[in-house]
Design a protein around this motif. Structure first.
Motif, PDB file in Angstrom:
ATOM      1  N   VAL A   1      -4.098-117.549 -85.620  1.00 42.91           N
ATOM      2  CA  VAL A   1      -3.052-116.887 -86.479  1.00 42.91           C
ATOM      3  C   VAL A   1      -1.759-116.558 -85.589  1.00 42.91           C
ATOM      4  CG1 VAL A   1      -2.338-114.782 -87.527  1.00 42.91           C
ATOM      5  CG2 VAL A   1      -4.696-115.722 -87.854  1.00 42.91           C
ATOM      6  N   ALA A   2      -1.755-116.522 -84.142  1.00 39.86           N
ATOM      7  CA  ALA A   2      -0.663-116.414 -83.445  1.00 39.86           C
ATOM      8  C   ALA A   2       0.183-117.661 -83.197  1.00 39.86           C
ATOM      9  CB  ALA A   2      -1.094-115.741 -82.190  1.00 39.86           C
ATOM     10  N   LEU A   3      -0.718-118.621 -83.345  1.00 48.76           N
ATOM     11  CA  LEU A   3      -0.150-120.009 -82.953  1.00 48.76           C
ATOM     12  C   LEU A   3       0.298-120.368 -84.110  1.00 48.76           C
ATOM     13  CD1 LEU A   3      -3.111-121.758 -81.088  1.00 48.76           C
ATOM     14  CD2 LEU A   3      -0.724-121.159 -80.092  1.00 48.76           C
ATOM     15  N   THR A   4       0.033-120.253 -85.455  1.00 46.45           N
ATOM     16  CA  THR A   4       0.170-120.767 -86.419  1.00 46.45           C
ATOM     17  C   THR A   4       0.988-119.935 -87.488  1.00 46.45           C
ATOM     18  OG1 THR A   4      -1.847-120.437 -87.504  1.00 46.45           O
ATOM     19  CG2 THR A   4      -1.397-122.736 -86.427  1.00 46.45           C
ATOM     20  N   GLU A   5       1.322-118.864 -87.076  1.00 49.09           N
ATOM     21  CA  GLU A   5       1.865-117.601 -87.741  1.00 49.09           C
ATOM     22  C   GLU A   5       2.463-117.957 -89.237  1.00 49.09           C
ATOM     23  OE1 GLU A   5       3.300-113.600 -88.172  1.00 49.09           O
ATOM     24  OE2 GLU A   5       2.367-114.524 -86.231  1.00 49.09           O
ATOM     25  N   GLY A   6       2.007-117.527 -90.160  1.00 47.25           N
ATOM     26  CA  GLY A   6       2.317-117.516 -91.484  1.00 47.25           C
ATOM     27  C   GLY A   6       1.951-118.470 -92.407  1.00 47.25           C
ATOM     28  N   ILE A   7       0.599-119.137 -91.920  1.00 45.66           N
ATOM     29  CA  ILE A   7       0.120-120.186 -92.651  1.00 45.66           C
ATOM     30  C   ILE A   7      -0.891-119.869 -93.557  1.00 45.66           C
ATOM     31  CG2 ILE A   7       0.874-122.141 -91.287  1.00 45.66           C
ATOM     32  CD1 ILE A   7      -2.208-122.486 -90.440  1.00 45.66           C
ATOM     33  N   LYS A   8      -1.554-120.601 -94.478  1.00 41.55           N
ATOM     34  CA  LYS A   8      -2.390-120.185 -95.537  1.00 41.55           C
ATOM     35  C   LYS A   8      -3.785-119.854 -94.740  1.00 41.55           C
ATOM     36  CE  LYS A   8      -0.226-122.003 -99.500  1.00 41.55           C
ATOM     37  NZ  LYS A   8       0.456-122.983 -98.962  1.00 41.55           N
ATOM     38  N   GLN A   9      -4.647-119.341 -95.352  1.00 38.86           N
ATOM     39  CA  GLN A   9      -6.137-118.880 -94.772  1.00 38.86           C
ATOM     40  C   GLN A   9      -6.776-120.164 -94.749  1.00 38.86           C
ATOM     41  OE1 GLN A   9      -6.672-114.422 -96.726  1.00 38.86           O
ATOM     42  NE2 GLN A   9      -8.353-115.641 -96.541  1.00 38.86           N
ATOM     43  N   ALA A  10      -6.807-121.035 -95.876  1.00 32.10           N
ATOM     44  CA  ALA A  10      -7.636-122.192 -95.807  1.00 32.10           C
ATOM     45  C   ALA A  10      -6.987-123.079 -94.742  1.00 32.10           C
ATOM     46  CB  ALA A  10      -7.445-122.967 -97.107  1.00 32.10           C
ATOM     47  N   GLU A  11      -5.761-123.282 -94.404  1.00 37.86           N
ATOM     48  CA  GLU A  11      -5.427-123.944 -93.548  1.00 37.86           C
ATOM     49  C   GLU A  11      -5.948-123.633 -91.962  1.00 37.86           C
ATOM     50  OE1 GLU A  11      -1.087-124.676 -93.660  1.00 37.86           O
ATOM     51  OE2 GLU A  11      -1.380-124.479 -95.720  1.00 37.86           O
ATOM     52  N   ILE A  12      -5.875-122.309 -91.964  1.00 38.57           N
ATOM     53  CA  ILE A  12      -6.618-121.649 -90.591  1.00 38.57           C
ATOM     54  C   ILE A  12      -7.926-122.016 -90.385  1.00 38.57           C
ATOM     55  CG2 ILE A  12      -7.066-119.518 -89.290  1.00 38.57           C
ATOM     56  CD1 ILE A  12      -4.596-118.323 -90.795  1.00 38.57           C
TER      57      ILE A  12
ATOM     58  N   GLU B   1     -15.923-122.334 -92.028  1.00 37.26           N
ATOM     59  CA  GLU B   1     -15.930-122.153 -93.395  1.00 37.26           C
ATOM     60  C   GLU B   1     -14.846-121.094 -93.559  1.00 37.26           C
ATOM     61  OE1 GLU B   1     -17.545-123.806 -95.850  1.00 37.26           O
ATOM     62  OE2 GLU B   1     -18.058-125.264 -94.124  1.00 37.26           O
ATOM     63  N   PRO B   2     -14.321-121.293 -94.695  1.00 35.53           N
ATOM     64  CA  PRO B   2     -13.256-120.222 -95.338  1.00 35.53           C
ATOM     65  C   PRO B   2     -13.988-118.616 -95.388  1.00 35.53           C
ATOM     66  CG  PRO B   2     -12.992-122.259 -96.644  1.00 35.53           C
ATOM     67  CD  PRO B   2     -14.304-122.498 -95.785  1.00 35.53           C
ATOM     68  N   MET B   3     -15.296-118.707 -95.778  1.00 33.75           N
ATOM     69  CA  MET B   3     -15.848-117.462 -96.040  1.00 33.75           C
ATOM     70  C   MET B   3     -16.058-116.747 -94.455  1.00 33.75           C
ATOM     71  SD  MET B   3     -16.234-116.658 -98.902  1.00 33.75           S
ATOM     72  CE  MET B   3     -16.953-115.122 -98.779  1.00 33.75           C
ATOM     73  N   THR B   4     -16.333-117.580 -93.446  1.00 32.52           N
ATOM     74  CA  THR B   4     -16.509-117.346 -92.265  1.00 32.52           C
ATOM     75  C   THR B   4     -15.160-116.717 -91.534  1.00 32.52           C
ATOM     76  OG1 THR B   4     -17.960-118.815 -91.522  1.00 32.52           O
ATOM     77  CG2 THR B   4     -17.047-117.808 -89.661  1.00 32.52           C
ATOM     78  N   LEU B   5     -14.096-117.479 -91.875  1.00 33.44           N
ATOM     79  CA  LEU B   5     -12.559-116.931 -91.449  1.00 33.44           C
ATOM     80  C   LEU B   5     -12.350-115.509 -92.430  1.00 33.44           C
ATOM     81  CD1 LEU B   5     -10.224-117.335 -90.053  1.00 33.44           C
ATOM     82  CD2 LEU B   5      -9.028-118.449 -92.143  1.00 33.44           C
ATOM     83  N   SER B   6     -12.630-115.609 -93.492  1.00 27.50           N
ATOM     84  CA  SER B   6     -12.341-114.270 -94.370  1.00 27.50           C
ATOM     85  C   SER B   6     -12.981-113.172 -93.634  1.00 27.50           C
ATOM     86  CB  SER B   6     -12.779-114.524 -95.770  1.00 27.50           C
ATOM     87  OG  SER B   6     -12.364-113.364 -96.442  1.00 27.50           O
ATOM     88  N   ALA B   7     -14.080-113.279 -93.411  1.00 27.09           N
ATOM     89  CA  ALA B   7     -14.757-112.145 -92.444  1.00 27.09           C
ATOM     90  C   ALA B   7     -14.067-111.826 -91.089  1.00 27.09           C
ATOM     91  CB  ALA B   7     -16.175-112.422 -92.206  1.00 27.09           C
ATOM     92  N   TYR B   8     -13.769-112.633 -90.445  1.00 20.79           N
ATOM     93  CA  TYR B   8     -13.005-112.543 -89.431  1.00 20.79           C
ATOM     94  C   TYR B   8     -11.651-111.612 -89.665  1.00 20.79           C
ATOM     95  CZ  TYR B   8     -15.867-115.709 -86.888  1.00 20.79           C
ATOM     96  OH  TYR B   8     -17.003-116.447 -86.264  1.00 20.79           O
ATOM     97  N   LEU B   9     -11.039-112.349 -90.443  1.00 20.52           N
ATOM     98  CA  LEU B   9      -9.600-111.784 -91.020  1.00 20.52           C
ATOM     99  C   LEU B   9      -9.779-110.260 -91.489  1.00 20.52           C
ATOM    100  CD1 LEU B   9      -7.951-114.844 -92.520  1.00 20.52           C
ATOM    101  CD2 LEU B   9      -7.397-113.823 -90.227  1.00 20.52           C
ATOM    102  N   ASP B  10     -10.940-109.975 -92.314  1.00 18.30           N
ATOM    103  CA  ASP B  10     -11.068-108.691 -92.798  1.00 18.30           C
ATOM    104  C   ASP B  10     -11.200-107.811 -91.749  1.00 18.30           C
ATOM    105  OD1 ASP B  10     -11.173-109.580 -95.542  1.00 18.30           O
ATOM    106  OD2 ASP B  10     -13.398-109.673 -95.612  1.00 18.30           O
ATOM    107  N   ARG B  11     -12.039-108.160 -90.671  1.00 20.30           N
ATOM    108  CA  ARG B  11     -12.035-107.340 -89.587  1.00 20.30           C
ATOM    109  C   ARG B  11     -10.991-106.971 -88.792  1.00 20.30           C
ATOM    110  NH1 ARG B  11     -13.561-103.942 -85.929  1.00 20.30           N
ATOM    111  NH2 ARG B  11     -14.919-104.651 -83.998  1.00 20.30           N
TER     112      ARG B  11
END
Length: 163
Positions: free
Chosen positions: A47-58, A65-75
């Motif tokens: 996120v720090a490297l790519t500030e402001g891009i969409k979750q799917a792109e991260i 998987e997007p769901m794995t990322l979503s869990a990380y982002l939630d935390r």
């Protein structure tokens, strides 16, 4: 007689180094006791490297998987380290940004990772390290250019070095 596969090719060496670095990263993050998991640390760095891009792109950049990322982002969001903000070009999408609260943790994390990388690149002088980074950039850019699955997905214009 079974075929003998060469183990010292560029692809095999990169695979080994990547696997070993990932394990070392995980152990380092756990040992630093930052209050986040290695997956969350990778996410925070991305996120720090790519500030402001969409979750799917991260998720694509991280190869998860997007769901794995979503869990990380939630935390991370619960800890006040990142925020999801509306994408100005697409009202359905959310972009992810670092909060000011993440600065001390990111500073500590990156210092620890620099220490780790310095230990693992011992024996390479500054010029050799730069040459290695330059060659890896060429390989990355060639992969992005030549692999139709990657075409147009990443720009290679990150804000800084990754771990």
């Amino acid at each position: 007689m079974p075929i003998k596969i060469e183990s010292e090719t560029i692809g095999m060496l990169l695979t080994d180094v990547s696997r070993l670095l990932r394990g070392a990263f995980d152990r380092k993050v756990n040992a630093m006791d930052l209050g986040i998991t290695p997956g969350e640390a990778r996410t925070l760095i991305q996120v720090a490297l790519t500030e402001g891009i969409k979750q799917a792109e991260i998720a694509t950049r991280m190869g998860i998987e997007p769901m794995t990322l979503s869990a990380y982002l939630d935390r991370l969001e619960g800890l006040g380290l990142v925020a999801r903000v509306p994408d100005p070009a697409d009202r359905r999408a959310k972009n992810v940004v670092i909060t000011d609260s993440a600065d001390p943790l990111l500073t500590e994390l990156m210092a620890g990772l620099r220490e780790m990388i310095n230990a693992y690149t011992a024996g390479l002088d500054e010029a050799e390290r730069e040459l290695l980074c330059g060659n890896l950039r060429i390989l990355r850019d060639n992969l992005r250019r030549l692999d139709p699955c990657l075409a147009g997905k990443e720009t290679g214009k990150e804000k800084g070095p990754a771990q």
